[in-house]
Each structure stands twice: as structure tokens, then as C-alpha cells.
Design a protein around this motif. Structure first.
Motif, short mmCIF file in Angstrom:
data_model
loop_
_atom_site.label_atom_id
_atom_site.label_comp_id
_atom_site.label_asym_id
_atom_site.label_seq_id
_atom_site.Cartn_x
_atom_site.Cartn_y
_atom_site.Cartn_z
N LYS A 147 -4.14 -0.67 2.77
CA LYS A 147 -4.88 0.60 2.75
C LYS A 147 -5.90 0.66 3.87
O LYS A 147 -6.11 1.71 4.50
CB LYS A 147 -5.57 0.77 1.40
N ASP A 184 -1.16 3.97 0.76
CA ASP A 184 -0.63 5.03 -0.09
C ASP A 184 0.67 5.63 0.45
O ASP A 184 1.48 6.14 -0.33
CB ASP A 184 -1.67 6.15 -0.24
N LYS A 205 -2.81 -1.63 -1.43
CA LYS A 205 -1.67 -1.18 -0.63
C LYS A 205 -1.86 0.21 -0.05
O LYS A 205 -2.59 1.05 -0.61
CB LYS A 205 -0.40 -1.20 -1.49
N HIS A 250 3.31 2.28 0.44
CA HIS A 250 3.21 1.47 -0.78
C HIS A 250 3.29 -0.04 -0.48
O HIS A 250 3.93 -0.80 -1.21
CB HIS A 250 4.31 1.86 -1.77
#
Length: 384
Positions: free
Chosen positions: A163, A212, A210, A215
Motif C-alpha cells: 500500500k 488496494d 497490501k 491486492h
């Protein structure tokens, strides 16, 4: 210090077969492998010595130079290989011990001999596409821009799968190396091996949060326009490969390759036979008898050819250099013009009478030993 004879090192002779040389090297490689002899410099030297001997004697070209010139035949100055490092030696093991790369992989499932371990890099899958080409494109080469639907690097996380940067942490199990080492007691003695880290699967890092968009995979499905330079002379069924243009790999791994399958679009009048081009030319029996100048299609445009008087059906005329070039070569094939005599299916009453008069002539039908030229000349005078 002078180098020992390679045949003596492996314990083989000049007449030994490739399999015998390979078996001899396998035996020495297992005996002096660094994982079996940790800290033994003498064993490591013998291990390197055996590898260098096998590297030369397993190659027919290098073996021939060695038999003729000795060690100087494969020195860097002599056009052969130079000193081998440990990475070079372990790269041989895919051939000697299988894809595992070490004789000890079958015992421990790890990368034996890889000093310090290494991060495991994932690899994207290959893509296969078809490209249709005209005969003109095949003859001259072409640049094609193709839109390919494939896995591409995630633009949100730049392929990290995380992320943000703070979400990527060094794996605590392996310390970022991607591998863990262990010492195991075996029937061969104490062995130190390296195995892929079970926590990070060889990546060396762990993701706590993770991305978005992907994923955590680092790749997403997308479309990319790829420019493909196709060389002149390719043929139906030939495969070209573009490294790194296949599917992107998860978590910044190595992308796969793009495999391009060539398909030929049939030409309306020309046929390809290897590097030659064939054209069927249909002429009337009058043109065949009297001679004519006609135009034929070629890859490069129209070309005028001369039909000699008395040309027979089935004759082949050759246009040098009018065919397809060889791939990566200046040589070009020819165009072959097959002569076919065309016969009209319907004729007028007057035309029929003229042909019947010619048919009555004793020179109309082929006569072995006679000069056919005299008939053609008389037929020309008749029509004039």
C-alpha cells in the motif's frame, strides 16, 4: 604453478566418451563439493580444478583445441574460456545434476553451493501471439504495432504489492536474504545447505498492508502496445521471441517473453517456395510460336520479360534476385515464371477455318529431327 593435465584430473583418457567424462566429473564434484568440505581450501581448489577440466573436455570444440595446443588453446588469448569462478561452476550443475543445480538438492531441497543464499525472483509467464504478414512485408521486413492484453506492473504501487513504502519490511526469518541456512548430519557427513525462506518465499521482504489495486500481487490486467520489428525473410510457422515483453511477474520479478508466431497471407498471384517465388504465366500458342514481350507481377512491382519464339509449354524462366531474402542475410531467392500455353475454349467460324488450314499442314504437328522454326515462320507469314 603449472596446470595439471585435464585428463589426469578427471581420471580419464583422450579416447573416453562424453558419458565417461561426465561420470568422472560427477564423482569428483560430489567428493570435493564445498558443502561436504566446509572450510577445506584444498578440497575447494580440487573442486574448481575438476570443474575447469570438465568445462573444457565436455565441449567438442574446446577439447579439440586442448588436444592440439594444450592449455594455451583455451586461454583467453587463444579464443577459449578463461578462469572459472564459483558461479560459473554451479551453473554447470543444471546439466550434470539436473535442474536443482547441486548434487545435494535431492537430499535437502535447497540451493546447495550458493554461498550466502540469494533471493528467489519470480518470473512472469510467456505470451504467444500470431502476426499475419503479406508477401511484400515478408520480403522487405515490417514493423508491427500490436495491442497485447496481458499482466502489467501495477501503477499504483509500482509493482511492490504494498500500500505504501512503510508497508514493506525486511523478512525477520531470513534477514532479507530470501534464504535460510541449516546444518544437517547425513551419511556423507555434516552438510550445510541453503533453502528458500518459508516465511517470505524467497522475496526477502514481507508486506504488512497490501495495495488496494493489485491486492498485493504487484501486477494487474492491462493492455500494452508493443512495436515488433520483423526481419525480412521470415516464413509461415516461424517463431520470434521478444525478451521481457510477456506477462509481468508478481512483486517486481522478471517478466516473461513474447512469442510471435508468423502467418503468411496468400498472395493473389504469386506463390512462395522457400526463398523463391513462383508465378504461372499463361500465354497463347501464337505468342509462344512468334515470341512476345509480356509483363509479370513481382514482389517489387511489374517486370517485363521476353518470350522467345518457339517457347514450349512447361518452360521455366528465372528472374534473378526477385524472390524472398534469407533471414539476416543479403542473399535473395529468384522468381520462377512457369510458362503455360493457353488454349481458347470457343472460337469463331473464321478462326476455325484458319486453324483447320494450319492443321492440314505437315509441319503443324511435332516431327522429331525437323526444324520447328520453319513452321513458326510460315505461321507468322500466314497471319500477316
Amino acid at each position: 604453478m603449472a596446470k595439471r593435465d585435464f585428463y589426469d584430473i578427471l581420471g580419464v583418457t583422450r579416447s573416453s566418451t562424453a558419458d565417461e567424462i561426465k561420470k568422472a566429473y560427477r564423482k569428483l564434484a560430489i567428493k570435493f563439493h564445498p558443502d561436504k568440505n566446509p572450510g577445506d581450501n584444498a578440497a575447494e581448489d580440487k573442486f574448481k580444478e575438476a570443474a575447469e577440466a570438465y568445462e573444457v573436455l565436455s565441449s567438442p570444440e574446446k577439447k579439440q583445441r586442448y588436444d592440439q595446443y594444450g592449455h594455451s588453446g583455451n586461454s583467453p588469448q587463444g579464443g577459449g574460456g578463461g578462469h572459472m569462478n564459483m558461479d560459473d561452476i554451479f551453473s554447470q550443475f543444471g546439466d550434470i545434476f539436473g535442474s536443482g543445480g547441486s548434487p545435494f538438492d535431492s537430499f535437502f531441497g535447497g540451493g546447495g553451493g550458493q554461498q550466502g543464499g540469494s533471493r528467489r525472483m519470480s518470473r512472469g509467464s510467456n505470451l504467444r501471439i500470431k502476426v499475419k504478414l503479406t508477401l511484400d512485408e515478408i520480403a522487405k521486413g515490417a514493423e508491427k504495432k500490436i495491442k497485447v492484453n496481458k499482466l502489467i506492473v501495477c501503477r499504483t504501487c509500482d509493482g511492490t504489492g504494498a500500500k505504501d513504502k512503510s508497508s514493506v519490511q525486511t523478512c525477520k526469518t531470513c534477514g532479507g536474504s530470501g534464504a535460510v541456512r541449516r546444518v544437517t548430519n547425513t551419511i556423507l557427513g555434516q552438510m550445510q545447505t541453503s533453502a528458500t525462506c518459508p516465511t517470505c518465499n524467497g522475496a526477502g521482504t514481507q508486506i504488512t498492508s497490501k495495495c488496494d489495486s493489485c491486492h498485493g500481487e504487484g501486477v494487474i490486467r492491462g493492455e500494452e502496445t508493443i512495436s515488433i520489428n520483423i526481419p525480412a525473410g521470415v516464413s509461415e510457422g516461424m517463431q520470434l521471441s521478444m525478451g521481457g515483453k510477456g506477462n509481468a511477474a508478481p512483486n517486481g520479478g522478471i517478466p516473461g517473453d513474447l512469442i510471435i508466431l508468423i502467418e503468411e497471407i496468400p498472395h493473389e498471384s504469386l506463390q512462395r517456395e522457400g526463398n523463391n517465388v513462383v508465378y504461372d504465366l499463361h500465354i497463347s500458342f501464337i505468342d509462344a510460336a512468334l515470341g512476345a514481350s509480356v509483363e509479370v507481377p513481382t514482389i517489387d512491382g511489374k517486370a517485363k520479360i521476353k518470350i522467345e519464339p518457339g517457347t514450349q509449354g512447361g518452360k521455366i524462366l528465372r528472374l534473378k534476385g526477385k524472390g524472398v531474402p534469407e533471414v539476416n542475410s543479403y542473399h535473395r531467392g529468384d522468381q520462377l515464371v512457369y510458362i503455360n500455353i493457353w488454349t481458347p475454349k470457343a472460337i469463331s467460324k473464321d478462326e476455325k477455318e484458319m486453324l483447320e488450314k494450319l492443321q492440314a499442314s505437315p509441319n503443324f504437328r511435332p516431327q522429331p529431327g525437323k526444324n520447328e522454326r520453319s513452321f513458326f515462320e510460315r505461321m507468322k507469314e500466314y497471319f500477316e
